[in-house]
Design an enzyme around this catalytic site. Structure first.
Site, PDB file in Angstrom:
ATOM      1  N   SER A  11      -1.988 -12.717  63.113  1.00 27.22           N
ATOM      2  CA  SER A  11      -3.289 -12.310  63.658  1.00 27.22           C
ATOM      3  C   SER A  11      -4.414 -12.559  62.661  1.00 27.22           C
ATOM      4  CB  SER A  11      -3.248 -10.837  64.061  1.00 27.22           C
ATOM      5  OG  SER A  11      -2.883 -10.031  62.952  1.00 27.22           O
ATOM      6  N   THR A  41      -7.073 -14.055  55.997  1.00 29.98           N
ATOM      7  CA  THR A  41      -8.390 -14.272  56.606  1.00 29.98           C
ATOM      8  C   THR A  41      -9.350 -13.150  56.217  1.00 29.98           C
ATOM      9  OG1 THR A  41      -7.405 -15.454  58.459  1.00 29.98           O
ATOM     10  CG2 THR A  41      -9.601 -14.507  58.820  1.00 29.98           C
ATOM     11  N   GLN A  45     -13.589 -14.793  50.925  1.00 26.35           N
ATOM     12  CA  GLN A  45     -14.921 -14.397  50.461  1.00 26.35           C
ATOM     13  C   GLN A  45     -15.939 -15.503  50.653  1.00 26.35           C
ATOM     14  OE1 GLN A  45     -14.338 -13.529  46.329  1.00 26.35           O
ATOM     15  NE2 GLN A  45     -13.393 -11.542  46.696  1.00 26.35           N
ATOM     16  N   GLU A 115     -19.574 -24.876  46.717  1.00 25.69           N
ATOM     17  CA  GLU A 115     -18.321 -24.574  46.019  1.00 25.69           C
ATOM     18  C   GLU A 115     -17.782 -25.832  45.364  1.00 25.69           C
ATOM     19  OE1 GLU A 115     -15.558 -22.355  48.359  1.00 25.69           O
ATOM     20  OE2 GLU A 115     -16.993 -20.771  48.747  1.00 25.69           O
ATOM     21  N   HIS A 238      -5.824 -20.493  42.311  1.00 26.79           N
ATOM     22  CA  HIS A 238      -7.265 -20.266  42.222  1.00 26.79           C
ATOM     23  C   HIS A 238      -7.589 -19.995  40.764  1.00 26.79           C
ATOM     24  CE1 HIS A 238     -11.292 -18.878  42.836  1.00 26.79           C
ATOM     25  NE2 HIS A 238     -11.216 -19.228  44.101  1.00 26.79           N
ATOM     26  N   ARG A 284     -10.437 -27.556  42.086  1.00 23.26           N
ATOM     27  CA  ARG A 284      -9.717 -26.375  41.593  1.00 23.26           C
ATOM     28  C   ARG A 284      -8.534 -26.687  40.693  1.00 23.26           C
ATOM     29  NH1 ARG A 284      -9.703 -22.355  46.798  1.00 23.26           N
ATOM     30  NH2 ARG A 284     -11.934 -21.996  46.653  1.00 23.26           N
ATOM     31  N   ARG A 380      -6.404 -28.767  48.328  1.00 21.68           N
ATOM     32  CA  ARG A 380      -7.365 -28.346  49.356  1.00 21.68           C
ATOM     33  C   ARG A 380      -8.776 -28.264  48.788  1.00 21.68           C
ATOM     34  NH1 ARG A 380      -9.043 -22.557  51.290  1.00 21.68           N
ATOM     35  NH2 ARG A 380      -8.721 -22.188  49.082  1.00 21.68           N
ATOM     36  N   SER A 385     -10.099 -24.266  54.703  1.00 21.45           N
ATOM     37  CA  SER A 385      -8.948 -23.719  55.444  1.00 21.45           C
ATOM     38  C   SER A 385      -9.356 -22.863  56.630  1.00 21.45           C
ATOM     39  CB  SER A 385      -8.034 -22.932  54.518  1.00 21.45           C
ATOM     40  OG  SER A 385      -8.774 -22.237  53.567  1.00 21.45           O
TER      41      SER A 385
HETATM   42  C1  FAD Z   1      -8.638 -13.826  48.498  1.00 16.86           C
HETATM   43  C2  FAD Z   1      -8.731 -15.055  49.360  1.00 16.86           C
HETATM   44  C3  FAD Z   1      -9.956 -15.690  49.516  1.00 16.86           C
HETATM   45  C4  FAD Z   1     -10.073 -16.818  50.319  1.00 16.86           C
HETATM   46  N1  FAD Z   1     -11.291 -17.400  50.529  1.00 16.86           N
HETATM   47  C5  FAD Z   1     -11.404 -18.432  51.394  1.00 16.86           C
HETATM   48  C6  FAD Z   1     -12.685 -18.964  51.735  1.00 16.86           C
HETATM   49  O1  FAD Z   1     -13.702 -18.496  51.290  1.00 16.86           O
HETATM   50  N2  FAD Z   1     -12.726 -20.002  52.623  1.00 16.86           N
HETATM   51  C7  FAD Z   1     -11.610 -20.549  53.174  1.00 16.86           C
HETATM   52  O2  FAD Z   1     -11.713 -21.494  53.978  1.00 16.86           O
HETATM   53  N3  FAD Z   1     -10.384 -20.049  52.879  1.00 16.86           N
HETATM   54  C8  FAD Z   1     -10.261 -18.997  52.029  1.00 16.86           C
HETATM   55  N4  FAD Z   1      -9.031 -18.497  51.741  1.00 16.86           N
HETATM   56  C9  FAD Z   1      -7.876 -19.038  52.436  1.00 16.86           C
HETATM   57  C10 FAD Z   1      -7.922 -18.550  53.882  1.00 16.86           C
HETATM   58  O3  FAD Z   1      -8.332 -17.202  53.894  1.00 16.86           O
HETATM   59  C11 FAD Z   1      -6.563 -18.671  54.538  1.00 16.86           C
HETATM   60  O4  FAD Z   1      -6.037 -19.942  54.339  1.00 16.86           O
HETATM   61  C12 FAD Z   1      -6.703 -18.448  56.034  1.00 16.86           C
HETATM   62  O5  FAD Z   1      -7.356 -17.232  56.283  1.00 16.86           O
HETATM   63  C13 FAD Z   1      -5.335 -18.455  56.681  1.00 16.86           C
HETATM   64  O6  FAD Z   1      -5.494 -18.059  58.006  1.00 16.86           O
HETATM   65  P1  FAD Z   1      -4.208 -17.961  58.919  1.00 16.86           P
HETATM   66  O7  FAD Z   1      -4.681 -17.484  60.248  1.00 16.86           O
HETATM   67  O8  FAD Z   1      -3.463 -19.233  58.853  1.00 16.86           O
HETATM   68  O9  FAD Z   1      -3.293 -16.865  58.192  1.00 16.86           O
HETATM   69  P2  FAD Z   1      -3.603 -15.367  57.747  1.00 16.86           P
HETATM   70  O10 FAD Z   1      -5.024 -15.024  57.876  1.00 16.86           O
HETATM   71  O11 FAD Z   1      -2.966 -15.140  56.431  1.00 16.86           O
HETATM   72  O12 FAD Z   1      -2.802 -14.540  58.830  1.00 16.86           O
HETATM   73  C14 FAD Z   1      -1.387 -14.573  58.852  1.00 16.86           C
HETATM   74  C15 FAD Z   1      -0.920 -13.532  59.822  1.00 16.86           C
HETATM   75  O13 FAD Z   1       0.477 -13.675  60.077  1.00 16.86           O
HETATM   76  C16 FAD Z   1       1.097 -12.404  60.012  1.00 16.86           C
HETATM   77  N5  FAD Z   1       2.522 -12.622  59.714  1.00 16.86           N
HETATM   78  C17 FAD Z   1       3.063 -13.281  58.657  1.00 16.86           C
HETATM   79  N6  FAD Z   1       4.409 -13.314  58.785  1.00 16.86           N
HETATM   80  C18 FAD Z   1       4.714 -12.672  59.937  1.00 16.86           C
HETATM   81  C19 FAD Z   1       5.930 -12.366  60.608  1.00 16.86           C
HETATM   82  N7  FAD Z   1       7.122 -12.726  60.121  1.00 16.86           N
HETATM   83  N8  FAD Z   1       5.872 -11.673  61.766  1.00 16.86           N
HETATM   84  C20 FAD Z   1       4.675 -11.268  62.275  1.00 16.86           C
HETATM   85  N9  FAD Z   1       3.497 -11.530  61.680  1.00 16.86           N
HETATM   86  C21 FAD Z   1       3.523 -12.230  60.530  1.00 16.86           C
HETATM   87  C22 FAD Z   1       0.318 -11.675  58.938  1.00 16.86           C
HETATM   88  O14 FAD Z   1       0.553 -10.302  59.003  1.00 16.86           O
HETATM   89  C23 FAD Z   1      -1.095 -12.100  59.328  1.00 16.86           C
HETATM   90  O15 FAD Z   1      -1.549 -11.342  60.418  1.00 16.86           O
HETATM   91  C24 FAD Z   1      -8.906 -17.353  50.948  1.00 16.86           C
HETATM   92  C25 FAD Z   1      -7.685 -16.719  50.777  1.00 16.86           C
HETATM   93  C26 FAD Z   1      -7.585 -15.567  50.003  1.00 16.86           C
HETATM   94  C27 FAD Z   1      -6.257 -14.906  49.845  1.00 16.86           C
END
Ligand code: FAD
Length: 532
Positions: A11, A41, A45, A115, A238, A284, A380, A385
């Site tokens: 989510s 997500t 920041q 950035e 990072h 990076r 990346r 992302s």
């Molecule tokens: C501190 C930080 C800062 C960042 N800043 C940036 C930025 O400024 N700009 C940018 O583009 N990117 C940034 N990133 C990277 C970016 O946030 C992520 O790559 C992106 O949000 C990933 O989105 P997603 O929907 O793929 O996964 P996520 O947002 O990580 O969501 C994964 C979901 O899967 C769920 N999940 C995992 N395994 C299971 C399972 N087995 N069963 C059920 N649920 C599960 C988790 O609970 C979560 O809800 C940052 C990352 C971090 C950690």
């Protein structure tokens, strides 16, 4: 047994965006292992990189992405994400997200951040809380959609496939086993359209910027189901995680360097200027390696990020979250440099997909950080992302809505219930925590920013033993979240090591002192791993 037209695991930005779009064509379950908002997500920041200004262009964003990717990006993926990005960002704004604006000659314009690796200002943001605002916007929209069911505290355990059930015809995904963490019961959810949006695997390393949910579950499940996994050696570290004995996983956004922050050593020297013309704003991987080398050279425990030249009011307005958090730890960023260290941040590889999110296993899609579309290549570009999550969620929803039913639709097959046999409750939790710590430490020490074959082989040998031990545990005991995450971490750790061992060159995020030179002749290709 539950059945949905679409099931998405995760989510974050990718899973929720997909759910909202798929809900226009049928019922959608969003399976998520903690609360809805627990995701990378929500922690993002910096913001979303997207071409919105007249001074910018698709060509420049594409060029910057390709430059960062060190020859391994897939041009189609890069062009698609960059060019479709603005439309997807507009949709996010229509859901109620307000990116920061500024006054320019009497009118309001989007306030674009800069950035590392970007040749133009193009990062849309909401102060330094962009991800938090995106996550809340999407969760509110999902709550208002009658076709979306959010299953919180439900952890996906394993995929159900036709091959596992013994069918001889083409394999495909039929559903997923899901642990209801409140009851401890493993439910069977059937669907012909399963999407992994499980995010990354930062928790495989001792130091990470990622939240605790980032245990690589999606890659591990897809691997066990026989899907192709790509480029797992490219883990982005990072450069600037806050260094403080009591603060874990707090990122100091790259945007701080975008606003003039300079990395300095304890003597106050701008050491990155020696390694790259862009200095602290170099890509990076270059910055993380420069910090690693500087720390090793001087024996220091950290380096410093100096943004004291900016006025206090600017810092409070532009970086309220970072400013307040640093103050809480006794660091006044307006007066003194912030102590920082590199930490595991982003998984550039993942489950290999097409530009519509289809994996090699029919019926299984992967979007967001769990997937490898080819956008990032060997490294990346910052803030690409979140954009990829939006674009790929849209494309996967479109593709799955068009998709015809498979030869053996999930609804026509009787799926076996989960069996835990005569397993008992885990009463030796200490073993799980010990193995968990050991994996994260060995990955940090042996498979970190700078690698060698010797250290990789050492990691591989140790992981083989750990995997055996964990497998034994897995079959002997009743499963719980900790055990499942440990098994996934061990699997993903070995995929990273195996991928790193097979790339005998240095490229992008993979740097080995045994093969310090990039070899296009031999290695300008993805690293593909599959059990099938
Ligand atoms: C501190 C930080 C800062 C960042 N800043 C940036 C930025 O400024 N700009 C940018 O583009 N990117 C940034 N990133 C990277 C970016 O946030 C992520 O790559 C992106 O949000 C990933 O989105 P997603 O929907 O793929 O996964 P996520 O947002 O990580 O969501 C994964 C979901 O899967 C769920 N999940 C995992 N395994 C299971 C399972 N087995 N069963 C059920 N649920 C599960 C988790 O609970 C979560 O809800 C940052 C990352 C971090 C950690």
């Amino acid at each position: 047994m539950k059945q949905f037209d679409f099931v998405v695991v995760g989510s974050g930005i990718a899973g929720l965006t997909f759910a909202l779009k798929a809900a226009q064509s049928g019922s959608v379950a969003v399976v998520t292992k903690r609360r809805g908002a627990d995701s990378s997500t929500a922690w993002a920041q910096g913001g979303v990189a997207c071409v919105t200004s007249d001074e910018d262009s698709f060509d420049l964003h594409i060029r910057d992405t390709l430059d960062a990717g060190a020859g391994l990006c897939d041009l189609l993926a890069v062009e698609t994400v960059v060019k479709e990005g603005p439309e997807r960002v507009r949709e996010l704004m229509e859901l109620g997200l307000h990116f920061d604006e500024r006054d320019v000659e009497g009118h309001r314009e989007l306030d674009l951040g800069r950035e590392g690796g970007h040749s133009k200002r193009r990062v849309l943001h909401v102060h330094d809380l962009t991800g938090f605002e995106i996550e809340n916007t999407l969760l509110s929209a999902a709550a208002a959609s009658p076709n979306v069911e959010l299953l919180e505290n439900h952890m996906a355990v394993d995929l159900i496939t036709a091959a596992k059930l013994g069918f001889a015809s083409e394999d495909h995904c039929l559903g997923v086993y899901v642990l209801d963490e409140t009851t401890g019961v493993v439910e069977t959810i059937r669907t012909d359209r399963l999407v992994l949006a499980t995010g990354g695997c930062g928790k495989v390393y001792l130091y990470t910027t990622n939240p605790s949910v980032a245990t690589g579950d999606g890659v591990a499940m897809a691997w066990r189901a026989g899907a192709v996994i790509a480029n797992m050696e490219f883990i982005q570290f990072h450069p600037t995680c806050l260094f403080h004995p009591h603060a874990t996983s707090f990122l100091i956004s790259e945007a701080v360097r975008g606003e003039g922050g300079i990395l300095r050593n304890a003597k106050g020297e701008d050491f990155t200027a020696r390694v790259h013309p862009r200095g602290s704003l170099a890509p990076r991987d270059v910055v993380a390696r420069a910090i690693d080398a500087e720390m090793k050279r001087t024996g220091a425990q950290c380096v410093y990020l100096d943004i004291t030249q900016q006025p206090r009011d600017f810092l409070k307005e532009r970086f309220p979250h970072i400013y307040e958090t640093c103050l809480r730890w006794g660091i006044d960023m307006a007066k003194e440099p912030i102590p920082v260290v590199p930490a595991a941040h982003y998984q550039c590889g993942g489950v290999k997909t097409t530009i519509d999110g289809a994996t090699s296993l029919p019926g299984l899609y992967a979007i967001g950080e769990v997937a490898c579309t080819g956008l990032h290549g060997a490294n990346r570009l910052a803030s690409n992302s979140l954009l990829e999550g939006l674009v790929m969620a849209h494309r996967a929803a479109e593709a799955l809505t068009r998709k015809k039913s498979p030869a053996h639709p999930a609804g026509a097959i009787s799926l076996p219930e989960w069996k835990s046999g005569d397993a008992q409750d885990v009463d030796e939790l200490v073993v799980i925590y010990h193995n968990w710590d050991e994996i994260r430490r060995l990955m940090w020490d042996y498979v970190g920013i700078v690698r060698t074959d010797k250290r990789l082989h050492r990691a591989s040998a140790r992981l083989r033993n750990l995997l055996r031990e964990i497998q034994e545990f897995y079959w002997n005991f009743r499963i719980n979240v900790d055990l499942l995450e440990l098994r996934n971490l061990a699997t993903v750790a070995s995929l990273i090591v195996d991928s790193a061992l097979s790339r005998k060159e240095s490229r992008g995020l993979h740097f080995t002192t045994d093969y310090p030179v990039m070899s296009d002749d031999l290695f300008r290709r993805e690293t593909l791993l599959s059990r099938g």
